[in-house]
Scaffold this motif. Sequence first.
Motif, mmCIF file in Angstrom:
data_model
loop_
_atom_site.group_PDB
_atom_site.id
_atom_site.type_symbol
_atom_site.label_atom_id
_atom_site.label_comp_id
_atom_site.label_asym_id
_atom_site.label_seq_id
_atom_site.Cartn_x
_atom_site.Cartn_y
_atom_site.Cartn_z
ATOM 1 N N GLU A 165 1.568 17.599 2.094
ATOM 2 C CA GLU A 165 1.319 16.921 3.371
ATOM 3 C C GLU A 165 1.251 15.412 3.165
ATOM 4 N N LEU A 166 0.502 15.001 2.166
ATOM 5 C CA LEU A 166 0.351 13.572 1.907
ATOM 6 C C LEU A 166 1.692 12.941 1.550
ATOM 7 N N ARG A 167 2.475 13.614 0.728
ATOM 8 C CA ARG A 167 3.804 13.100 0.376
ATOM 9 C C ARG A 167 4.644 12.867 1.631
ATOM 10 N N ASP A 168 4.647 13.826 2.539
ATOM 11 C CA ASP A 168 5.441 13.699 3.763
ATOM 12 C C ASP A 168 4.888 12.613 4.686
ATOM 13 N N LEU A 169 3.575 12.506 4.776
ATOM 14 C CA LEU A 169 2.975 11.452 5.599
ATOM 15 C C LEU A 169 3.319 10.066 5.055
ATOM 16 N N ILE A 170 3.296 9.921 3.743
ATOM 17 C CA ILE A 170 3.649 8.642 3.119
ATOM 18 C C ILE A 170 5.081 8.266 3.496
ATOM 19 N N ARG A 171 5.982 9.241 3.489
ATOM 20 C CA ARG A 171 7.378 8.969 3.881
ATOM 21 C C ARG A 171 7.463 8.456 5.315
ATOM 22 N N HIS A 172 6.708 9.091 6.217
ATOM 23 C CA HIS A 172 6.709 8.651 7.618
ATOM 24 C C HIS A 172 6.193 7.218 7.744
ATOM 25 N N VAL A 173 5.114 6.924 7.063
ATOM 26 C CA VAL A 173 4.534 5.581 7.128
ATOM 27 C C VAL A 173 5.500 4.562 6.532
ATOM 28 N N GLU A 174 6.143 4.926 5.438
ATOM 29 C CA GLU A 174 7.095 4.010 4.816
ATOM 30 C C GLU A 174 8.229 3.658 5.778
ATOM 31 N N LEU A 175 8.782 4.647 6.436
ATOM 32 C CA LEU A 175 9.859 4.387 7.391
ATOM 33 C C LEU A 175 9.374 3.510 8.542
ATOM 34 N N TYR A 176 8.179 3.766 9.016
ATOM 35 C CA TYR A 176 7.594 2.979 10.109
ATOM 36 C C TYR A 176 7.417 1.517 9.683
ATOM 37 N N GLN A 229 -2.409 16.655 10.179
ATOM 38 C CA GLN A 229 -2.314 16.434 8.739
ATOM 39 C C GLN A 229 -2.858 15.053 8.388
ATOM 40 N N HIS A 230 -2.492 14.059 9.180
ATOM 41 C CA HIS A 230 -2.971 12.688 8.952
ATOM 42 C C HIS A 230 -4.506 12.647 9.003
ATOM 43 N N GLN A 255 0.831 -1.199 0.000
ATOM 44 C CA GLN A 255 0.000 0.000 0.000
ATOM 45 C C GLN A 255 0.871 1.255 0.000
ATOM 46 N N VAL A 256 1.948 1.224 0.784
ATOM 47 C CA VAL A 256 2.844 2.379 0.857
ATOM 48 C C VAL A 256 3.527 2.604 -0.495
ATOM 49 N N HIS A 257 3.978 1.533 -1.134
ATOM 50 C CA HIS A 257 4.604 1.676 -2.460
ATOM 51 C C HIS A 257 3.613 2.255 -3.470
ATOM 52 N N GLU A 258 2.386 1.770 -3.415
ATOM 53 C CA GLU A 258 1.360 2.293 -4.318
ATOM 54 C C GLU A 258 1.118 3.774 -4.052
ATOM 55 N N ALA A 259 0.992 4.146 -2.790
ATOM 56 C CA ALA A 259 0.776 5.549 -2.429
ATOM 57 C C ALA A 259 1.943 6.413 -2.891
ATOM 58 N N ARG A 260 3.162 5.913 -2.718
ATOM 59 C CA ARG A 260 4.354 6.666 -3.122
ATOM 60 C C ARG A 260 4.372 6.869 -4.644
ATOM 61 N N TYR A 261 4.001 5.835 -5.397
ATOM 62 C CA TYR A 261 3.952 5.965 -6.862
ATOM 63 C C TYR A 261 2.932 7.037 -7.268
ATOM 64 N N TYR A 262 1.727 6.925 -6.717
ATOM 65 C CA TYR A 262 0.673 7.859 -7.104
ATOM 66 C C TYR A 262 0.994 9.295 -6.702
ATOM 67 N N ILE A 263 1.592 9.489 -5.525
ATOM 68 C CA ILE A 263 1.883 10.862 -5.116
ATOM 69 C C ILE A 263 3.007 11.442 -5.972
ATOM 70 N N ALA A 264 3.960 10.606 -6.375
ATOM 71 C CA ALA A 264 5.031 11.083 -7.261
ATOM 72 C C ALA A 264 4.459 11.502 -8.617
ATOM 73 N N ARG A 265 3.537 10.711 -9.148
ATOM 74 C CA ARG A 265 2.901 11.067 -10.432
ATOM 75 C C ARG A 265 2.063 12.340 -10.274
ATOM 76 N N ALA A 266 1.356 12.455 -9.162
ATOM 77 C CA ALA A 266 0.563 13.665 -8.931
ATOM 78 C C ALA A 266 1.479 14.889 -8.865
ATOM 79 N N GLU A 267 2.637 14.750 -8.228
ATOM 80 C CA GLU A 267 3.584 15.873 -8.171
ATOM 81 C C GLU A 267 4.071 16.248 -9.564
ATOM 82 N N GLU A 268 4.340 15.254 -10.394
ATOM 83 C CA GLU A 268 4.783 15.527 -11.762
ATOM 84 C C GLU A 268 3.709 16.264 -12.559
ATOM 85 N N LEU A 269 2.455 15.882 -12.335
ATOM 86 C CA LEU A 269 1.347 16.450 -13.105
ATOM 87 C C LEU A 269 0.718 17.671 -12.437
#
Length: 177
Positions: free
Chosen positions: A136-147, A85-86, A16-30
């Motif tokens: 905010e979502l990008r940063d939260l995803i990073r926190h969850v990924e590390l956890y 933020q969460h 789920q975290v990998h999926e979220a990271r992919y989607y947020i990266a694409r959203a940032e690009e677009l």
Amino acid sequence: MSALNNFSRWVYLMQQVHEARYYIARAEELGHPHLWSSYEAILEFLAHFRGAINAYSRCFVSSGAGRRRLEGSSIFGTDAALLEQHERIIDLRHKYVSHSDENEFESVDMSESENAEELVLNLEYNLSFPFDRLYELRDLIRHVELYVVDNQQSHVAAIAREIGKPVRVQQGRGGNA
């Protein structure tokens, strides 16, 4: 081997975290307004942003058998800003992604004008995007990924202790298909 069963639950979360990271990266690009030259471009951005919200939120909402559900307080501790933020992102999942409640992105305005020949209804769908939510979502995803990664590593160490030998994690079947 309870540690092994617990480890598989962390693997689901990591997906789920990998999926979220992919989607947020694409959203940032677009997500640059100068790229929004068409309604389709806006919709593509929103699809990736919604995908990121949904994948992130799946880590925290009710889950089925064999799945683990995270608690925001476990990840963000007493950091009130991150917890706020969460909660805002989880609220967006509920009101914007999963349901069509009032939300901070969409609104509809309607006005009317009438003359002797006709009634004219002016409909306007408004979309505003507070880019703070994207970051905010990008940063939260990073926190969850590390956890999740830290917990996966702890479970691998527990498995190694339980069986008395080193454990190597390999993605895929590794030729044993």
